[in-house]
Design a protein around this motif. Structure first.
Motif, PDB file in Angstrom:
ATOM      1  N   ALA A 129      76.469 -45.690   6.096  1.00  9.83           N
ATOM      2  CA  ALA A 129      76.901 -45.279   7.440  1.00  9.83           C
ATOM      3  C   ALA A 129      76.978 -46.488   8.374  1.00  9.83           C
ATOM      4  O   ALA A 129      77.916 -46.612   9.175  1.00  9.83           O
ATOM      5  N   ASN A 130      75.983 -47.392   8.251  1.00 11.14           N
ATOM      6  CA  ASN A 130      76.012 -48.605   9.072  1.00 11.14           C
ATOM      7  C   ASN A 130      77.200 -49.482   8.714  1.00 11.14           C
ATOM      8  O   ASN A 130      77.833 -50.083   9.600  1.00 11.14           O
ATOM      9  N   GLU A 131      77.493 -49.578   7.412  1.00 12.05           N
ATOM     10  CA  GLU A 131      78.651 -50.377   6.991  1.00 12.05           C
ATOM     11  C   GLU A 131      79.944 -49.779   7.521  1.00 12.05           C
ATOM     12  O   GLU A 131      80.836 -50.501   7.974  1.00 12.05           O
ATOM     13  N   ILE A 132      80.033 -48.448   7.453  1.00 14.43           N
ATOM     14  CA  ILE A 132      81.229 -47.783   7.982  1.00 14.43           C
ATOM     15  C   ILE A 132      81.343 -47.996   9.485  1.00 14.43           C
ATOM     16  O   ILE A 132      82.433 -48.288  10.012  1.00 14.43           O
ATOM     17  N   ALA A 133      80.179 -47.874  10.186  1.00 11.86           N
ATOM     18  CA  ALA A 133      80.190 -48.079  11.636  1.00 11.86           C
ATOM     19  C   ALA A 133      80.584 -49.517  11.978  1.00 11.86           C
ATOM     20  O   ALA A 133      81.350 -49.757  12.915  1.00 11.86           O
ATOM     21  N   GLU A 134      80.057 -50.476  11.188  1.00 14.65           N
ATOM     22  CA  GLU A 134      80.399 -51.876  11.431  1.00 14.65           C
ATOM     23  C   GLU A 134      81.885 -52.122  11.171  1.00 14.65           C
ATOM     24  O   GLU A 134      82.553 -52.858  11.922  1.00 14.65           O
ATOM     25  N   SER A 135      82.407 -51.487  10.098  1.00 11.85           N
ATOM     26  CA  SER A 135      83.838 -51.609   9.816  1.00 11.85           C
ATOM     27  C   SER A 135      84.674 -51.022  10.943  1.00 11.85           C
ATOM     28  O   SER A 135      85.691 -51.604  11.349  1.00 11.85           O
ATOM     29  N   GLN A 136      84.223 -49.868  11.444  1.00 11.22           N
ATOM     30  CA  GLN A 136      84.949 -49.244  12.550  1.00 11.22           C
ATOM     31  C   GLN A 136      84.906 -50.119  13.798  1.00 11.22           C
ATOM     32  O   GLN A 136      85.902 -50.235  14.517  1.00 11.22           O
ATOM     33  N   ARG A 137      83.722 -50.741  14.039  1.00 11.34           N
ATOM     34  CA  ARG A 137      83.634 -51.650  15.194  1.00 11.34           C
ATOM     35  C   ARG A 137      84.567 -52.840  15.026  1.00 11.34           C
ATOM     36  O   ARG A 137      85.224 -53.273  15.982  1.00 11.34           O
ATOM     37  N   ILE A 139      87.289 -52.897  13.213  1.00 14.50           N
ATOM     38  CA  ILE A 139      88.664 -52.405  13.369  1.00 14.50           C
ATOM     39  C   ILE A 139      88.997 -52.210  14.842  1.00 14.50           C
ATOM     40  O   ILE A 139      90.078 -52.593  15.308  1.00 14.50           O
ATOM     41  N   SER A 140      88.042 -51.629  15.588  1.00 10.11           N
ATOM     42  CA  SER A 140      88.261 -51.417  17.022  1.00 10.11           C
ATOM     43  C   SER A 140      88.420 -52.750  17.749  1.00 10.11           C
ATOM     44  O   SER A 140      89.265 -52.890  18.639  1.00 10.11           O
ATOM     45  N   LYS A 141      87.573 -53.731  17.333  1.00 10.13           N
ATOM     46  CA  LYS A 141      87.672 -55.052  17.955  1.00 10.13           C
ATOM     47  C   LYS A 141      89.018 -55.693  17.656  1.00 10.13           C
ATOM     48  O   LYS A 141      89.654 -56.279  18.543  1.00 10.13           O
ATOM     49  N   GLN A 142      89.446 -55.584  16.386  1.00 13.32           N
ATOM     50  CA  GLN A 142      90.743 -56.152  16.018  1.00 13.32           C
ATOM     51  C   GLN A 142      91.880 -55.460  16.753  1.00 13.32           C
ATOM     52  O   GLN A 142      92.832 -56.117  17.206  1.00 13.32           O
ATOM     53  N   GLN A 143      91.778 -54.125  16.869  1.00 14.54           N
ATOM     54  CA  GLN A 143      92.808 -53.396  17.597  1.00 14.54           C
ATOM     55  C   GLN A 143      92.833 -53.806  19.059  1.00 14.54           C
ATOM     56  O   GLN A 143      93.907 -53.976  19.647  1.00 14.54           O
ATOM     57  N   SER A 144      91.623 -53.970  19.631  1.00 10.08           N
ATOM     58  CA  SER A 144      91.540 -54.388  21.030  1.00 10.08           C
ATOM     59  C   SER A 144      92.134 -55.781  21.217  1.00 10.08           C
ATOM     60  O   SER A 144      92.887 -56.032  22.173  1.00 10.08           O
TER      61      SER A 144
END
Length: 334
Positions: A129-137, A139-144
């Motif tokens: 779950a932490n890895e998924i959350a980190e990946s999502q962060r 991805i969000s950072k890259q999108q931003s």
């Protein structure tokens, strides 16, 4: 699913039932032994001939020791033997209790193993779950960052379009030759006039001056090559704030560009500046301290044609630091 996996799942499903029935069977067996043990002893005792002594019989010293005992003593010894026999039964029960203790310890060990497995599975789930959350962060950072980059370049292109629009409004009337110039022709006129005058600047005249005086004299001479035709004409060359707009573009890149991309952004801006514009910018930098600072900081004179205008290039090197003619390299990017 493999066959071994299916067998393992079946064992996991049926093992609790096996343990439960084993415990019930053990307790039932103990209760059964406890129940039949006295009756069994009585049946065994009936098979032996009991020793009876008449109530009014007198004992003599000649009788054996056992015959001298009273009836009550014999009865006590007889049932005392029953009690001793129950002692061996207690040993049996103690053994069963120890066995049950071992069973309980074994069950507790299995429960602890299962708990450890569950905790390990929970840790794995938390890690995933932490890895998924980190990946999502990420991805969000890259999108931003991508959105910010898109927004930056969208505004930069609008500023460059506005720069071209301002150039399209240029108008210059040469009253001396009675000629009119529009748009990029205005840059070309000033560039040719300035470069021609700089070519006529005599370096030999500097023999009677120190370096500072010579530099100031050269600066005034070049500015005069720009201001003379500018003051004698009716024009809108500076009226539409083109040069102010160019400073605003540089400020925008300086403040909003990604530090990793600022080198390429400055190079991109330079590609939008023609050589005739470059000559005019070099002269405007002698008038405006802000422009002078940006020219030296970002190397805006990098593409000056020093092969075709060798003498003019030598004079500009006196007025500007070497960085003004070099490719810009951001300290942060390096």
């Amino acid at each position: 699913m493999s066959k071994d996996k299916e067998n393992e799942d079946l064992k996991k499903d049926y093992w609790p039932l096996v343990e439960l029935f084993s415990i019930i069977f053990a307790l039932g067996l103990i209760f059964y032994i406890w129940e039949i043990y006295p009756d069994t002893l009585q049946e065994i005792d009936k098979q032996n001939t009991p020793i009876t002594v008449p109530f009014n019989q007198k004992y003599s010293d000649d009788l054996p020791y056992d015959e001298k005992k009273s009836y009550a003593q014999k009865i006590g010894e007889k049932y005392g033997t029953y009690g001793d026999t129950y002692g061996s039964l207690n040993t049996l029960f103690s053994g069963w209790a120890f066995a049950l203790l071992l069973i309980s310890l074994f069950m507790q060990r299995r429960e602890l193993q299962e708990q450890r497995k569950e905790l390990a599975a929970q840790r794995d789930e938390i890690t995933k779950a932490n890895e998924i959350a980190e990946s999502q962060r990420n991805i969000s950072k890259q999108q931003s960052e991508l959105l910010a980059q898109q927004s930056f370049y969208s505004l930069l292109f609008k500023l460059l379009d506005e720069k071209n629009n301002k150039i399209n409004l240029f108008y210059f009337k040469d009253s001396y030759n009675n000629l009119e110039y529009e748009k990029y022709e205005c840059f070309k006129f000033f560039s040719n006039y300035i470069l021609h005058n700089m070519n006529n600047f005599n370096i030999q005249d500097s023999g009677s001056m120190n370096y500072f005086e010579y530099k100031e004299d050269l600066k005034e001479f070049i500015l005069l090559s720009y201001t003379t035709p500018h003051s004698q004409s009716k024009n809108l060359f500076e009226g539409n704030l083109y040069f102010e707009h160019l400073i605003n573009i540089l400020i925008f890149i300086e403040q909003k560009s990604n530090p990793k991309d600022i080198d390429s952004d400055i190079a991109f801006l330079k590609s939008y500046i023609s050589h005739d514009e470059l000559v005019c910018l070099a002269v405007l930098g002698l008038k405006d301290k802000r422009f002078h600072r940006y020219i030296e900081k970002y190397g805006l004179l990098e593409h000056f044609d020093n092969g075709l205008y060798e003498h003019q290039f030598f004079l500009l090197q006196i007025l500007y630091k070497p960085n003004a003619f070099m490719t810009f390299n951001s300290p942060k990017a390096a």
